[in-house]
Design a protein around this motif. Structure first.
Motif, PDB file in Angstrom:
ATOM      1  N   ALA A  41      18.784  77.909 120.765  1.00 47.01           N
ATOM      2  CA  ALA A  41      17.493  78.543 120.707  1.00 47.01           C
ATOM      3  C   ALA A  41      17.472  78.979 119.319  1.00 47.01           C
ATOM      4  CB  ALA A  41      17.339  79.482 121.848  1.00 47.01           C
ATOM      5  N   VAL A  42      18.230  79.823 118.912  1.00 43.74           N
ATOM      6  CA  VAL A  42      17.818  80.184 117.605  1.00 43.74           C
ATOM      7  C   VAL A  42      17.835  79.485 116.406  1.00 43.74           C
ATOM      8  CG1 VAL A  42      18.694  81.981 115.926  1.00 43.74           C
ATOM      9  CG2 VAL A  42      18.762  82.938 118.410  1.00 43.74           C
ATOM     10  N   ARG A  43      18.963  78.421 116.439  1.00 44.38           N
ATOM     11  CA  ARG A  43      18.849  77.453 115.481  1.00 44.38           C
ATOM     12  C   ARG A  43      17.689  76.367 115.341  1.00 44.38           C
ATOM     13  NH1 ARG A  43      20.118  77.406 110.504  1.00 44.38           N
ATOM     14  NH2 ARG A  43      20.539  75.280 109.760  1.00 44.38           N
ATOM     15  N   SER A 103       9.767  89.949 117.811  1.00 43.46           N
ATOM     16  CA  SER A 103       9.830  88.742 117.073  1.00 43.46           C
ATOM     17  C   SER A 103      10.272  87.812 118.193  1.00 43.46           C
ATOM     18  CB  SER A 103      11.287  89.061 116.416  1.00 43.46           C
ATOM     19  OG  SER A 103      11.850  87.721 115.977  1.00 43.46           O
ATOM     20  N   PRO A 104       9.668  86.334 117.955  1.00 42.82           N
ATOM     21  CA  PRO A 104      10.162  85.287 118.764  1.00 42.82           C
ATOM     22  C   PRO A 104      11.627  85.282 119.253  1.00 42.82           C
ATOM     23  CG  PRO A 104       9.583  84.452 116.725  1.00 42.82           C
ATOM     24  CD  PRO A 104       9.483  85.996 116.479  1.00 42.82           C
ATOM     25  N   LEU A 108      13.453  84.510 122.848  1.00 45.05           N
ATOM     26  CA  LEU A 108      14.600  83.435 123.071  1.00 45.05           C
ATOM     27  C   LEU A 108      15.926  83.939 123.699  1.00 45.05           C
ATOM     28  CD1 LEU A 108      13.744  81.230 119.860  1.00 45.05           C
ATOM     29  CD2 LEU A 108      13.017  80.725 122.139  1.00 45.05           C
ATOM     30  N   LEU A 109      16.306  85.293 122.923  1.00 48.46           N
ATOM     31  CA  LEU A 109      17.586  85.768 123.375  1.00 48.46           C
ATOM     32  C   LEU A 109      17.436  86.322 124.858  1.00 48.46           C
ATOM     33  CD1 LEU A 109      18.603  87.625 120.137  1.00 48.46           C
ATOM     34  CD2 LEU A 109      19.345  85.169 121.024  1.00 48.46           C
ATOM     35  N   ALA A 110      16.228  86.641 125.389  1.00 46.51           N
ATOM     36  CA  ALA A 110      16.284  87.316 126.793  1.00 46.51           C
ATOM     37  C   ALA A 110      16.081  86.029 127.458  1.00 46.51           C
ATOM     38  CB  ALA A 110      14.702  87.847 126.769  1.00 46.51           C
TER      39      ALA A 110
END
Length: 577
Positions: A41-43, A103-104, A108-110
């Motif tokens: 997701a982060v990438r 932050s978005p 994404l991490l959640a």
């Protein structure tokens, strides 16, 4: 004589075990999967593969909750309350976390953690029923399943909250803990309006296998709750006064009776629907169909297959995420029935089934988003991405911005953002063929003419064709008073140069506004021309209070009231004519 049904110790690996290592097994898988999903997701976000629809929308909603405001989302429409789109007030639980980290990436991490957390009850149930080796297979199968992978790799969605809740409810159903199952499933009503039907399915299962009154009450609560949300709450919050997605379930055959009669055929046509139905249960090697728990997937599959929206029919996006816990709960339940038998053939069947599940998971893995981790393009930052980051940094915090869909989530945490070109128009979804669009009113416009790589999804421009987007960009400079600030590698950054009907001088030649410490020079009175009419027909200037920019001086055009510069302020002519 009554036969006892004890688990058959087929092997040491299959024997249910206890101990700290076994207790930590589900949580270890949850940690590994969280890291896996978060990496993808982060990438993707760093490579501009996330979108305004839907990551930007949910970030604006959670940002409003964090500020203790209603979830008004400019991306969805001027003054649009997102509770009028889908009913998901439970996403407000993420507001405190977002308040600490706006932050978005927070969302994404959640989502990554929530999707991974669903493996805990499934693996725990598998350990107790099938043993450690089987639990590893179940955990790997769920974690690498295409439904979860597609959700983890596509922005953020409210269904991430439903996945672990449903997994814990299914474990409780499998262990015949009926009250606990209802408690875990009840919050589904606050996640999305259609999940009340899933709650009703849980209630029907409880009524069938457990206490009838509790099951009937749960089923009724689910049905009534969804009806209230669709018929009353969503229209109340929606500016249009209706259900925004009601058109997806239209009366396609002229009457309700004919629609119901043709529903079984419509659920299988076109062929992509039948393929999706097979692929939903394929990660379990179709063994989940042997369990009555698989019936809990029927409401979600029914509305998707009967929808008029083609996005609901396939395997992309997040629509199948809530189905994966059902599939693997059904797998554990079905194999558990074999495991309780004293027949050696049954134990052999369990082992063969687990090997098949493992093989199917490995075969399907390269076709879905988790395969991006093995692709070279995932770990390479292109010059186009670097150009986008450089131009995005030139937009100041707190500015109003109209941005291309892929650039929106790069700005939503620090700016007020809408989509460029304008979409949806007047809040109407699913209208992509408009030839005339409202004029942009944001202070900044940033447009990306290049469609970034979006594998495994189709690369392209959304919501309008590239020719129409370029025409709107040209019109912004030609007719709407925007000037080009920078352009690089297909990305154009514009800034508005027209305010209150007058054109400001170029940015490099603008005079700074006067301050309290520096009063403007006194105006020198010049003699009137011989033909001057004096003060007879002179139009008075607007006055300002004493002390602002000199005594009784007219307000400068570049110091107009803030509300006149709002990108969402009503215009005298929506189409700039």
């Amino acid at each position: 004589m009554r036969t006892q049904t004890k688990p058959l110790p087929a092997s040491a690996g299959a024997r249910p075990a206890e101990g700290p290592a076994v207790a930590l097994l589900p949580w270890g898988w949850a940690a590994v999967l969280s890291l896996l999903y978060a990496t993808v997701a982060v990438r993707r976000h760093q490579l501009l593969r996330t979108t305004g629809y839907d990551l930007g929308i949910f970030e604006q909603a959670v940002r409003a909750y964090a500020q203790l405001q209603a979830p008004v989302v400019p991306l969805r429409g001027d003054g649009f309350n997102l509770l009028g789109d889908h009913f998901h007030p439970l996403i407000a639980v993420l507001a405190p976390l977002y308040g600490l980290w706006p932050s978005p990436l927070c969302l994404l991490l959640a989502q990554s953690v929530l999707l991974a957390a669903a493996v805990v009850p499934l693996a725990r149930w598998a350990v107790r029923t099938l043993g450690r080796r089987a639990a590893h297979v179940v955990a790997f199968g769920y974690g690498a399943s295409w439904g979860i992978a597609s959700a983890a790799a596509f922005d953020f969605h409210e269904v991430a909250l439903a996945v672990p809740l449903l997994a814990f409810a299914l474990e409780a159903l499998g262990r015949r803990r009926w009250g606990r199952a209802v408690v875990w499933a009840a919050p589904l009503l606050l996640i999305k309006e259609d999940l009340g039907l899933t709650l009703a399915a849980v209630g029907a299962y409880v009524a069938w296998k457990g206490p009838r009154r509790l099951g009937i009450a749960t089923a009724a609560a689910g049905l009534v709750g969804s009806a209230i949300e669709i018929k009353l709450l969503l229209p109340a919050f929606n500016p249009g006064g209706g259900y925004a997605h009601g058109g997806n379930l239209t009366d396609g055959h002229g009457s309700l009776l004919a629609t119901m009669a043709f529903a079984p055929l419509d659920a299988l046509r076109p062929d992509v629907k039948a393929m999706t139905l097979v692929l939903v249960f394929a990660p379990s090697a179709l063994l989940a169909l042997r369990s009555p728990l698989s019936l809990i997937a029927v409401p979600t599959l029914a509305w998707r297959m009967l929808s008029e929206n083609a996005f609901h029919w396939g395997t992309a996006f997040h629509y199948s995420a809530v189905l994966m816990p059902v599939v693997f709960a059904g797998l554990v339940d079905a194999l558990g029935r074999y495991r309780q038998a004293r027949d050696p053939l049954a134990a052999r069947h369990v082992r063969a089934s687990l090997v098949t599940v493992l093989a199917v998971t490995v075969v399907m893995l390269p076709s879905f988003p988790l395969a991006q981790l093995a692709q070279r393009a995932t770990w390479r930052t292109t010059s186009h991405v670097e150009a986008a980051r450089a131009l995005l940094q030139r937009i100041p915090d707190g500015a109003t911005v109209a941005a291309s869909n892929r650039l929106v989530p790069q700005l939503t945490s620090r700016c007020d953002v809408v989509l460029f070109p304008t979409w949806p128009v007047e809040g109407h979804l699913y209208e992509y063929d408009r030839k005339r669009l409202p004029r942009p009113t944001a202070e900044w416009i940033i447009h990306d003419a290049e469609a970034p790589e979006a594998w495994p999804y189709k690369t392209g421009h959304w919501p309008y064709p590239p020719e129409q987007q370029q025409a709107e960009l040209d019109a912004a400079q030609r007719a709407y008073g925007y000037e080009r600030v920078a352009a690089r590698d297909g990305i154009t950054l514009l800034r508005r140069a027209v305010r209150l009907g007058r054109q400001d001088p170029p940015l490099a030649h603008r005079r700074p506004p006067p301050t309290a410490a520096r009063r403007p020079p006194r105006r020198v009175r010049r003699p009137r021309a011989p033909f001057s009419l004096g003060r007879v027909n002179r139009v008075p200037h607007p006055r300002v209070p004493r002390g602002e920019y000199g005594r009784g001086r007219a307000r400068r055009p570049d110091t107009a009231p803030a509300q006149a510069l709002s990108p969402f302020a009503p215009q005298s002519n929506d189409f700039g004519e």
